[in-house]
Scaffold this motif. Structure first.
Motif, PDB file in Angstrom:
ATOM      1  N   ALA A 200      11.485  11.670  -3.723  1.00 43.12           N
ATOM      2  CA  ALA A 200      10.898  11.671  -4.988  1.00 43.12           C
ATOM      3  C   ALA A 200      10.464  10.210  -5.139  1.00 43.12           C
ATOM      4  CB  ALA A 200      12.329  11.892  -5.798  1.00 43.12           C
ATOM      5  N   ALA A 201      10.995   8.913  -4.949  1.00 43.59           N
ATOM      6  CA  ALA A 201      10.630   8.281  -5.206  1.00 43.59           C
ATOM      7  C   ALA A 201       9.982   7.052  -4.420  1.00 43.59           C
ATOM      8  CB  ALA A 201      12.144   7.182  -5.372  1.00 43.59           C
ATOM      9  N   ALA A 202       9.680   8.087  -3.208  1.00 43.22           N
ATOM     10  CA  ALA A 202       9.046   7.397  -1.649  1.00 43.22           C
ATOM     11  C   ALA A 202       7.582   8.510  -2.735  1.00 43.22           C
ATOM     12  CB  ALA A 202       9.069   7.770  -1.076  1.00 43.22           C
TER      13      ALA A 202
ATOM     14  N   THR B  63       0.918  -1.684   0.050  1.00 42.66           N
ATOM     15  CA  THR B  63      -0.195   0.044  -0.091  1.00 42.66           C
ATOM     16  C   THR B  63       0.448   1.498  -0.201  1.00 42.66           C
ATOM     17  OG1 THR B  63       0.033  -0.191   2.295  1.00 42.66           O
ATOM     18  CG2 THR B  63      -1.964  -1.085   1.396  1.00 42.66           C
ATOM     19  N   ALA B  64       0.913   2.051   0.035  1.00 42.72           N
ATOM     20  CA  ALA B  64       0.851   3.432  -0.071  1.00 42.72           C
ATOM     21  C   ALA B  64       2.083   3.472   0.691  1.00 42.72           C
ATOM     22  CB  ALA B  64       0.324   4.395  -0.245  1.00 42.72           C
ATOM     23  N   ALA B  65       1.342   3.324   2.573  1.00 42.43           N
ATOM     24  CA  ALA B  65       2.053   3.486   3.089  1.00 42.43           C
ATOM     25  C   ALA B  65       3.486   2.051   3.671  1.00 42.43           C
ATOM     26  CB  ALA B  65       1.344   2.724   4.470  1.00 42.43           C
TER      27      ALA B  65
ATOM     28  N   ALA C 228       2.474   7.860  -4.566  1.00 41.07           N
ATOM     29  CA  ALA C 228       0.928   8.359  -5.382  1.00 41.07           C
ATOM     30  C   ALA C 228       0.643   7.247  -6.862  1.00 41.07           C
ATOM     31  CB  ALA C 228       0.818   9.308  -6.416  1.00 41.07           C
ATOM     32  N   ARG C 229       1.284   6.377  -7.088  1.00 39.23           N
ATOM     33  CA  ARG C 229       1.347   5.497  -8.412  1.00 39.23           C
ATOM     34  C   ARG C 229       0.544   3.964  -7.012  1.00 39.23           C
ATOM     35  NH1 ARG C 229       4.630   4.306 -12.876  1.00 39.23           N
ATOM     36  NH2 ARG C 229       3.074   3.723 -13.558  1.00 39.23           N
ATOM     37  N   LEU C 230       1.030   3.765  -5.895  1.00 41.88           N
ATOM     38  CA  LEU C 230      -0.229   2.448  -5.441  1.00 41.88           C
ATOM     39  C   LEU C 230      -0.962   2.985  -4.909  1.00 41.88           C
ATOM     40  CD1 LEU C 230       3.188   1.225  -3.050  1.00 41.88           C
ATOM     41  CD2 LEU C 230       2.208   0.277  -5.155  1.00 41.88           C
ATOM     42  N   ALA C 231      -1.682   3.885  -4.124  1.00 45.72           N
ATOM     43  CA  ALA C 231      -3.215   4.413  -3.556  1.00 45.72           C
ATOM     44  C   ALA C 231      -3.746   5.096  -5.263  1.00 45.72           C
ATOM     45  CB  ALA C 231      -2.784   6.006  -3.265  1.00 45.72           C
ATOM     46  N   ALA C 232      -3.790   5.245  -6.156  1.00 42.76           N
ATOM     47  CA  ALA C 232      -4.461   5.407  -7.440  1.00 42.76           C
ATOM     48  C   ALA C 232      -5.078   3.933  -7.000  1.00 42.76           C
ATOM     49  CB  ALA C 232      -3.705   5.030  -8.738  1.00 42.76           C
TER      50      ALA C 232
END
Length: 155
Positions: free
Chosen positions: A36-38, A6-8, A43-47
């Motif tokens: 920057a990577a985090a 997940t985003a976490a 953002a991408r994992l929460a899409a």
């Protein structure tokens, strides 16, 4: 044991990416890439319909830490023979903490990622293998191709 990240998990995914770089002999000193990577991973994992997925194993001895991960993206290209939809999977980050290696965690994470691609109807998955990872990927059915990679680094 294996779960979808997940985003976490973004910070731990970046930490494991640095472990991967260091195992390959690359300097993973933080020059701003980790933050920057985090941010990008969060953002991408929460899409809602992500084109990036990660599968992880939680570290058994360190609550909140990850022991292993496999991260992949869906690449979109113009369709062609053998891939009319133009979608392909690309595995870009597989890493296991040094104290957790040789337990099958990477295999389980990569297998879960392959299953995710399969569930999306993606029939081709690519990656770049290190000499350390090649036996694992070969055992999962990956084969070397005769298409050399070229790169142009734009400033």
């Amino acid at each position: 044991m294996i779960r979808r990240a997940t985003a976490a998990d973004a910070g731990e995914l970046v930490r494991l990416r640095a472990v991967m770089f260091e195992a390959l002999g690359r300097d993973a000193t933080d020059d701003g890439w980790r933050a920057a990577a985090a941010e990008t991973l969060r953002a991408r994992l929460a899409a809602p319909d992500p084109a990036l997925a990660a599968f992880v194993v939680d570290h058994p001895d360190r609550p909140g830490a990850l022991a292993s991960c496999a991260v992949g993206v869906v690449d979109y290209r113009i369709g062609g023979p053998g891939n009319p939809a133009g979608e392909a999977g690309y595995i870009l980050s597989v890493a296991t903490d040094p104290d957790q290696r040789r337990r099958g965690y990477s295999r389980r994470c990569v297998t879960a990622l392959i299953d995710w691609y399969r569930s999306r109807g993606i029939a081709r998955v690519e990656l770049r293998a290190s000499e350390y990872g090649e036996p694992l990927y070969h055992s999962l059915g990956f084969v070397r191709t005769d298409h050399p990679t070229m790169r142009l680094q734009l400033d």
